[in-house]
Design a protein around this motif. Structure first.
Motif, PDB file in Angstrom:
ATOM      1  N   ASP A   1       0.785  -1.304  -0.064  1.00  0.00           N
ATOM      2  CA  ASP A   1       0.055  -0.178  -0.023  1.00  0.00           C
ATOM      3  C   ASP A   1       0.990   1.304  -0.140  1.00  0.00           C
ATOM      4  OD1 ASP A   1       0.824   0.309   2.682  1.00  0.00           O
ATOM      5  OD2 ASP A   1      -0.872  -0.690   3.369  1.00  0.00           O
ATOM      6  N   SER A   2       0.246   2.313  -0.021  1.00  0.00           N
ATOM      7  CA  SER A   2       1.037   3.721  -0.144  1.00  0.00           C
ATOM      8  C   SER A   2       2.016   3.815   1.220  1.00  0.00           C
ATOM      9  CB  SER A   2       0.233   4.723  -0.022  1.00  0.00           C
ATOM     10  OG  SER A   2      -0.787   5.049   1.030  1.00  0.00           O
ATOM     11  N   GLU A   3       1.496   3.333   2.338  1.00  0.00           N
ATOM     12  CA  GLU A   3       2.241   3.380   3.690  1.00  0.00           C
ATOM     13  C   GLU A   3       3.543   2.701   3.387  1.00  0.00           C
ATOM     14  OE1 GLU A   3       3.398   5.073   7.310  1.00  0.00           O
ATOM     15  OE2 GLU A   3       1.592   5.449   6.022  1.00  0.00           O
ATOM     16  N   HIS A   4       3.467   1.340   2.891  1.00  0.00           N
ATOM     17  CA  HIS A   4       4.866   0.372   2.758  1.00  0.00           C
ATOM     18  C   HIS A   4       5.562   1.181   1.493  1.00  0.00           C
ATOM     19  CE1 HIS A   4       2.446  -2.070   5.475  1.00  0.00           C
ATOM     20  NE2 HIS A   4       3.737  -2.386   5.957  1.00  0.00           N
ATOM     21  N   ALA A   5       4.864   1.565   0.611  1.00  0.00           N
ATOM     22  CA  ALA A   5       5.585   1.717  -0.961  1.00  0.00           C
ATOM     23  C   ALA A   5       6.414   3.134  -0.737  1.00  0.00           C
ATOM     24  CB  ALA A   5       4.613   1.685  -2.196  1.00  0.00           C
ATOM     25  N   PHE A   6       5.484   3.787  -0.329  1.00  0.00           N
ATOM     26  CA  PHE A   6       6.305   5.332  -0.499  1.00  0.00           C
ATOM     27  C   PHE A   6       6.845   5.848   0.763  1.00  0.00           C
ATOM     28  CE2 PHE A   6       2.248   5.847  -3.132  1.00  0.00           C
ATOM     29  CZ  PHE A   6       2.987   5.302  -4.528  1.00  0.00           C
ATOM     30  N   TYR A   7       6.747   5.456   1.991  1.00  0.00           N
ATOM     31  CA  TYR A   7       7.192   5.895   3.212  1.00  0.00           C
ATOM     32  C   TYR A   7       8.133   5.019   4.146  1.00  0.00           C
ATOM     33  CZ  TYR A   7       3.322   9.135   2.196  1.00  0.00           C
ATOM     34  OH  TYR A   7       2.683  10.142   1.483  1.00  0.00           O
ATOM     35  N   SER A   8       7.963   3.756   3.922  1.00  0.00           N
ATOM     36  CA  SER A   8       8.696   2.789   4.729  1.00  0.00           C
ATOM     37  C   SER A   8      10.018   2.659   4.389  1.00  0.00           C
ATOM     38  CB  SER A   8       8.088   1.303   4.702  1.00  0.00           C
ATOM     39  OG  SER A   8       9.128   0.477   5.142  1.00  0.00           O
ATOM     40  N   PRO A   9      11.181   2.876   5.344  1.00  0.00           N
ATOM     41  CA  PRO A   9      12.570   2.643   4.598  1.00  0.00           C
ATOM     42  C   PRO A   9      13.096   1.098   4.487  1.00  0.00           C
ATOM     43  CG  PRO A   9      12.313   3.025   7.089  1.00  0.00           C
ATOM     44  CD  PRO A   9      10.928   3.096   6.507  1.00  0.00           C
ATOM     45  N   ASP A  10      12.154   0.369   4.655  1.00  0.00           N
ATOM     46  CA  ASP A  10      12.431  -1.278   4.766  1.00  0.00           C
ATOM     47  C   ASP A  10      11.736  -1.876   3.210  1.00  0.00           C
ATOM     48  OD1 ASP A  10      14.092  -1.330   7.098  1.00  0.00           O
ATOM     49  OD2 ASP A  10      12.292  -1.537   8.049  1.00  0.00           O
ATOM     50  N   THR A  11      10.404  -1.296   2.765  1.00  0.00           N
ATOM     51  CA  THR A  11       9.837  -2.016   2.036  1.00  0.00           C
ATOM     52  C   THR A  11       9.361  -0.801   0.687  1.00  0.00           C
ATOM     53  OG1 THR A  11       7.647  -1.558   3.142  1.00  0.00           O
ATOM     54  CG2 THR A  11       8.861  -3.570   3.547  1.00  0.00           C
ATOM     55  N   GLY A  12       9.869   0.385   1.073  1.00  0.00           N
ATOM     56  CA  GLY A  12       9.394   1.268   0.150  1.00  0.00           C
ATOM     57  C   GLY A  12      10.314   1.463  -1.011  1.00  0.00           C
ATOM     58  N   ILE A  13       9.940   2.630  -1.952  1.00  0.00           N
ATOM     59  CA  ILE A  13      10.841   3.210  -2.748  1.00  0.00           C
ATOM     60  C   ILE A  13      12.035   3.961  -2.155  1.00  0.00           C
ATOM     61  CG2 ILE A  13      11.191   4.860  -4.720  1.00  0.00           C
ATOM     62  CD1 ILE A  13       8.141   4.586  -5.353  1.00  0.00           C
ATOM     63  N   ASP A  14      13.202   3.551  -2.494  1.00  0.00           N
ATOM     64  CA  ASP A  14      14.521   4.417  -2.003  1.00  0.00           C
ATOM     65  C   ASP A  14      14.810   5.799  -2.521  1.00  0.00           C
ATOM     66  OD1 ASP A  14      16.749   5.153  -0.914  1.00  0.00           O
ATOM     67  OD2 ASP A  14      17.668   3.267  -0.938  1.00  0.00           O
ATOM     68  N   TRP A  15      14.142   6.820  -1.923  1.00  0.00           N
ATOM     69  CA  TRP A  15      13.863   8.018  -2.471  1.00  0.00           C
ATOM     70  C   TRP A  15      15.144   8.623  -2.384  1.00  0.00           C
ATOM     71  CZ3 TRP A  15       9.847   9.013  -5.138  1.00  0.00           C
ATOM     72  CH2 TRP A  15       8.681   8.530  -4.755  1.00  0.00           C
ATOM     73  N   ASN A  16      16.258   8.070  -1.453  1.00  0.00           N
ATOM     74  CA  ASN A  16      17.473   8.601  -1.544  1.00  0.00           C
ATOM     75  C   ASN A  16      18.320   8.414  -2.896  1.00  0.00           C
ATOM     76  OD1 ASN A  16      18.058   9.985   0.908  1.00  0.00           O
ATOM     77  ND2 ASN A  16      17.972   7.884   1.794  1.00  0.00           N
ATOM     78  N   VAL A  17      17.992   7.044  -3.477  1.00  0.00           N
ATOM     79  CA  VAL A  17      18.441   6.618  -4.659  1.00  0.00           C
ATOM     80  C   VAL A  17      18.032   7.467  -5.959  1.00  0.00           C
ATOM     81  CG1 VAL A  17      18.551   4.741  -6.605  1.00  0.00           C
ATOM     82  CG2 VAL A  17      19.147   4.190  -3.927  1.00  0.00           C
ATOM     83  N   VAL A  18      16.719   7.693  -5.889  1.00  0.00           N
ATOM     84  CA  VAL A  18      16.087   8.250  -6.947  1.00  0.00           C
ATOM     85  C   VAL A  18      16.557   9.824  -7.116  1.00  0.00           C
ATOM     86  CG1 VAL A  18      13.754   9.297  -7.731  1.00  0.00           C
ATOM     87  CG2 VAL A  18      13.967   6.834  -6.817  1.00  0.00           C
ATOM     88  N   PHE A  19      16.569  10.479  -6.163  1.00  0.00           N
ATOM     89  CA  PHE A  19      16.948  11.795  -5.950  1.00  0.00           C
ATOM     90  C   PHE A  19      18.521  11.968  -6.148  1.00  0.00           C
ATOM     91  CE2 PHE A  19      12.877  12.553  -4.033  1.00  0.00           C
ATOM     92  CZ  PHE A  19      12.079  13.283  -4.806  1.00  0.00           C
ATOM     93  N   LEU A  20      19.197  10.929  -5.732  1.00  0.00           N
ATOM     94  CA  LEU A  20      20.641  11.080  -5.974  1.00  0.00           C
ATOM     95  C   LEU A  20      20.863  10.921  -7.405  1.00  0.00           C
ATOM     96  CD1 LEU A  20      23.759  10.815  -5.358  1.00  0.00           C
ATOM     97  CD2 LEU A  20      23.243   8.401  -5.116  1.00  0.00           C
ATOM     98  N   LEU A  21      19.831  10.206  -8.302  1.00  0.00           N
ATOM     99  CA  LEU A  21      20.060  10.170  -9.667  1.00  0.00           C
ATOM    100  C   LEU A  21      19.739  11.372 -10.288  1.00  0.00           C
ATOM    101  CD1 LEU A  21      18.659   6.302 -10.455  1.00  0.00           C
ATOM    102  CD2 LEU A  21      21.135   7.135 -10.772  1.00  0.00           C
ATOM    103  N   PHE A  22      18.498  11.896  -9.770  1.00  0.00           N
ATOM    104  CA  PHE A  22      18.107  13.332 -10.456  1.00  0.00           C
ATOM    105  C   PHE A  22      19.083  14.147 -10.140  1.00  0.00           C
ATOM    106  CE2 PHE A  22      15.741  17.295 -10.043  1.00  0.00           C
ATOM    107  CZ  PHE A  22      15.096  17.078 -11.207  1.00  0.00           C
ATOM    108  N   GLY A  23      19.733  14.577  -9.157  1.00  0.00           N
ATOM    109  CA  GLY A  23      20.389  15.618  -8.757  1.00  0.00           C
ATOM    110  C   GLY A  23      21.869  15.505  -9.885  1.00  0.00           C
TER     111      GLY A  23
END
Length: 429
Positions: A41-63
């Motif tokens: 669900d959105s909680e696990h996919a967007f906000y969880s550090p264990d089961t969600g999107i690794d936003w650090n990787v996404v934004f590292l790539l973007f930057g």
């Protein structure tokens, strides 16, 4: 839910491997199915550090993509391309070895993705100048980045996780893994002519044309180059000192991109055109798929079963962790795998009296996860990024074109690593 998560993952992976559909459609479709069936669900996919999107990787790539987009306006990639070709006397094999060694060295201190983002444009330009296929060169470089990244604590994200969980320091990684990485790179360079046989033919006229070029003339905007160089220097310092500064690499990259855009005054369309949106979305979908496996306990169950088999047997544990980590890291992202496996390894080390042999389990986990990323086209973040860049440049790399070479190279690196671990931590400990 466990069966559903595994089924969706396998189907998506088959679609990616067979290229029956576009890989982005496969992962986003799989993510959509997982949401629709309630596996995540959105909680696990967007906000969880264990089961969600690794936003650090996404934004590292973007930057970093934005920084590369600005940097491209300076002509520095053309400069480095001509310089490398001339130093190698126009020999494609020597160029490949030179670029792979540069990539490996840089990956020991920078994120692998950052390294390939900076060097892939250089490679494409060199190959264009010489009129040769860039695909073998790009594959070789991304493999070198995964090997070189294993050398230090900060070279690859799994190493950071291992260091945090085990208490091993930067110097521990440097002393224990850097010698192995040096050996692996020597072997890698010796294998290159065989692994990419038939990729080194070049027109002598093209070589002569390149040798007559003056690399200094390639620089188009020296002022912008100086500004970009200063920003990149601070970004690199931020990457290297992230453990002391407490700032995520993604924040460093975004800050660097923002400052460079502000001071360079490059039109938005130029640097935004360098952003690989398909690659970013692919990562998001892939993280959701792997997160579902973590959420449903698939990866944890695999780790627990491995732990029950090898508990108390240090050498057996080391070798099984090495092989299993290499295999699984070629199929799923090595970050959630290492995050899940680390507590298991920690428990296993408690039953081993010899500290060196206990540490060998951690080194096996790091080596297997880092080198295993070379096995398939989706085994490591750097692989996905390079494939995206190649596609945009008009030189697509298929899943199997990469994986055929990757599986062979992974097998070779693991075969070299196994006796290294045995000799250093068991035979002569």
């Amino acid at each position: 839910m466990t069966v559903v998560a595994i089924t969706v993952f396998v189907i998506a992976y088959v679609l990616i491997a067979t290229e029956w559909t576009h890989k982005l459609l496969a992962v986003l479709g799989a993510a959509g199915v997982l949401f629709a069936l309630g596996v995540t669900d959105s909680e696990h996919a967007f906000y969880s550090p264990d089961t969600g999107i690794d936003w650090n990787v996404v934004f590292l790539l973007f930057g970093m993509m934005v920084i590369v987009g600005v940097l491209r306006r300076t002509g520095v990639f053309e400069y480095v391309a001509i310089w490398a070709a001339k130093r190698a006397k126009g020999s494609p094999l020597r160029i490949m070895i030179l670029l792979t060694l540069i990539t490996a060295a840089a990956s020991a201190f920078l994120d692998n993705v950052t390294t390939v983002l900076l060097l892939a444009p250089v490679t494409l330009l060199v190959c264009d100048r010489l009129g040769i296929d860039p695909v073998p060169f790009l594959i070789a470089e991304v493999m070198a980045s995964n090997i070189g990244g294993a050398a230090t604590l900060i070279g690859d994200p799994p190493n950071i996780i291992i260091g945090s969980k085990s208490g091993l320091t930067f110097n521990d990684f440097l002393l224990n893994l850097t010698p192995l990485v040096v050996i692996e790179l020597v072997v890698f360079c010796l294998v290159l002519p065989w692994l990419f046989k038939g990729s080194f033919a070049v027109d002598p006229e093209r070589v002569n044309d390149v040798m007559r070029l003056n690399e200094r003339e390639a620089i188009e905007d020296r002022t912008l180059l100086i500004k970009s160089g200063v920003v990149l220097l601070f970004v690199f310092v931020g990457f290297v000192g992230r453990s002391f500064l407490g700032i995520e690499p993604s924040i460093v990259a975004l800050l660097g991109a923002g400052v460079l855009v502000l001071i360079s005054k490059v039109p938005t369309r130029h640097y935004m055109a360098a952003v690989e949106w398909q690659t970013l979305l692919f990562f998001a979908g892939l993280f959701v798929m792997v997160g579902a496996l973590v959420k449903t306990g698939v990866i944890a169950n695999l780790a627990d079963r491995l732990g029950s088999v090898i508990s108390g047997h240090a050498l057996l544990a080391t070798m099984l962790i090495l092989v299993v980590s290499a295999v699984l890291s070629g199929v799923i992202d090595n970050i959630p795998y290492v995050a899940t496996m680390s507590p298991v390894v920690l428990e296993l080390t408690k039953g081993i009296a010899d500290p060196g042999q206990a540490h060998a389990l951690w080194w096996a986990l790091a080596i297997g996860a880092d080198f295993g990323g070379n096995a398939t086209a989706v085994g490591a973040s750097a692989n996905v990024v390079v494939i995206g860049l190649a596609l945009r440049a008009g030189s697509p790399i298929s899943f199997w074109a990469f994986t055929r070479k990757g599986v062979v190279m992974t097998a070779i690196t693991i075969l070299v690593a196994a006796p290294y671990l045995w000799l250093r931590y068991f035979a002569f400990s």
